[in-house]
Design an enzyme around this catalytic site. Structure first.
Site, PDB file in Angstrom:
ATOM      1  N   GLY A 109      60.202  57.456  22.136  1.00  0.00           N
ATOM      2  CA  GLY A 109      60.244  58.013  23.487  1.00  0.00           C
ATOM      3  C   GLY A 109      59.444  59.302  23.615  1.00  0.00           C
ATOM      4  O   GLY A 109      59.000  59.654  24.712  1.00  0.00           O
ATOM      5  N   GLU A 112      55.997  58.208  24.216  1.00  0.00           N
ATOM      6  CA  GLU A 112      55.983  57.608  25.558  1.00  0.00           C
ATOM      7  C   GLU A 112      56.036  58.688  26.647  1.00  0.00           C
ATOM      8  O   GLU A 112      55.364  58.587  27.676  1.00  0.00           O
ATOM      9  CB  GLU A 112      57.165  56.641  25.677  1.00  0.00           C
ATOM     10  CG  GLU A 112      57.019  55.469  24.712  1.00  0.00           C
ATOM     11  CD  GLU A 112      58.287  54.653  24.577  1.00  0.00           C
ATOM     12  OE1 GLU A 112      59.284  55.172  24.011  1.00  0.00           O
ATOM     13  OE2 GLU A 112      58.311  53.511  25.027  1.00  0.00           O
TER      14      GLU A 112
END
Ligand code: CAA
Length: 258
Positions: A109, A112
């Site tokens: 994440g 991301e």
């Protein structure tokens, strides 16, 4: 305002948002994600902010979603609650430019989140990866889609299937980051880019962001039409008159966001 998981400074029209959970290498837990989306919405609405820098610590931009928080969750929890969907949507609603300044780990994440920003400046210490496969899951904040568009199928598959990290030099070579700077200069370089952007017309900056992002959402023909219409529309602004007059008069443009 004080935050539990963030340090926020607004200076010279730049909001510097620092992820601050050192005990967990800035893992993205629910608290951090809710504070981050609230701060970004506030920065977007704040007339004193013209550019946003998102950063972490020297050791980690963010080491991914919080594994301790996720480990015991069930399919019913995550699917039923649409885990990460509201936060992902909120991040996409930010209209002001966002620069990710990444040092250390940007994994899962974290990678991301950096890719959701408009561009990434990496310290030479940065390490990017999508190691979700080691946890028995796939990426959940856009990694399989965005990394593939950034670096192509072969390298994206390599990253997602092996879970390996790439260093800053590889990230620059393959187009994941816009440039690499010495770690000690990361924030000052990000600030220099942010200051340049802050000096432009905010209307034009938003138009650029919409047009480039549209290239990920649509066909080439539709994207070209969208760009051309934005180009036409900006002739209705005072900033277009000022920008072109300033060029002809050999002076710096004074944009007024009109
Ligand atoms: N979630 C929760 N805690 C984390 C974390 C994470 N993603 N990453 C690190 N931490 C914690 C560690 O548990 C450790 O805490 P304790 O001291 O309480 O044990 C602390 O941060 C320091 O981490 P390490 O001791 O592991 O530090 P290291 O230098 O040895 O290793 C690292 C660094 C290689 C980044 C390693 O921490 C690591 O592999 N982290 C997990 C990376 C990962 O798998 N990320 C993907 C998460 S899933 C995801 O993100 C899904 C999605 O797409 C949305």
């Amino acid at each position: 305002m004080a935050y539990e998981t963030l340090i926020v400074e607004i200076e010279d029209e730049i909001a510097l948002i620092r992820l601050n959970r050192p005990e967990a290498l800035n893992a993205l837990n629910a608290k951090l994600m809710s504070e981050l989306t609230a701060v970004l919405a506030a920065a977007d609405a704040n007339d004193k902010v013209r550019c946003i820098i998102l950063t972490g610590s020297d050791k980690a931009f963010a080491a991914g979603a919080d594994i301790k928080e996720m480990a015991e969750r069930s399919f019913v929890d995550v699917f039923g609650g649409d885990f990460f969907a509201p936060e992902a949507e909120a991040l996409l609603r930010v209209r002001k430019p966002m620069i990710a300044a990444v040092a250390g780990y940007a994994l899962g994440g974290g990678c991301e989140l950096a890719m959701i920003c408009d561009f990434i400046i990496a310290a030479d210490t940065a390490k990017f990866g999508q190691p979700e496969i080691n946890l028995g899951v796939v990426a959940g904040l856009g990694g399989t889609q965005r990394l593939t568009r950034f670096v192509g199928k072969s390298k994206s598959m390599d990253m997602h299937l092996t879970g390996r990290n790439m260093d800053a030099a590889e990230a620059e070579r393959c187009g994941l980051v816009s440039r690499v700077v010495p770690a000690k200069d990361l924030i000052s370089e990000a600030r220099k880019s942010a200051a340049k952007i802050a000096g432009k017309s905010a209307l034009t900056v938003m138009a650029v962001k919409e047009a480039v992002n549209r290239s990920y959402e649509t066909t080439l023909r539709e994207g070209l039409l969208f760009e051309r219409r934005l180009f036409h529309a900006l002739f209705a602004t005072e900033d277009q008159k000022e920008g072109m007059a300033a060029f002809l008069e050999k002076r710096t443009a004074q944009f007024r966001d009109r």
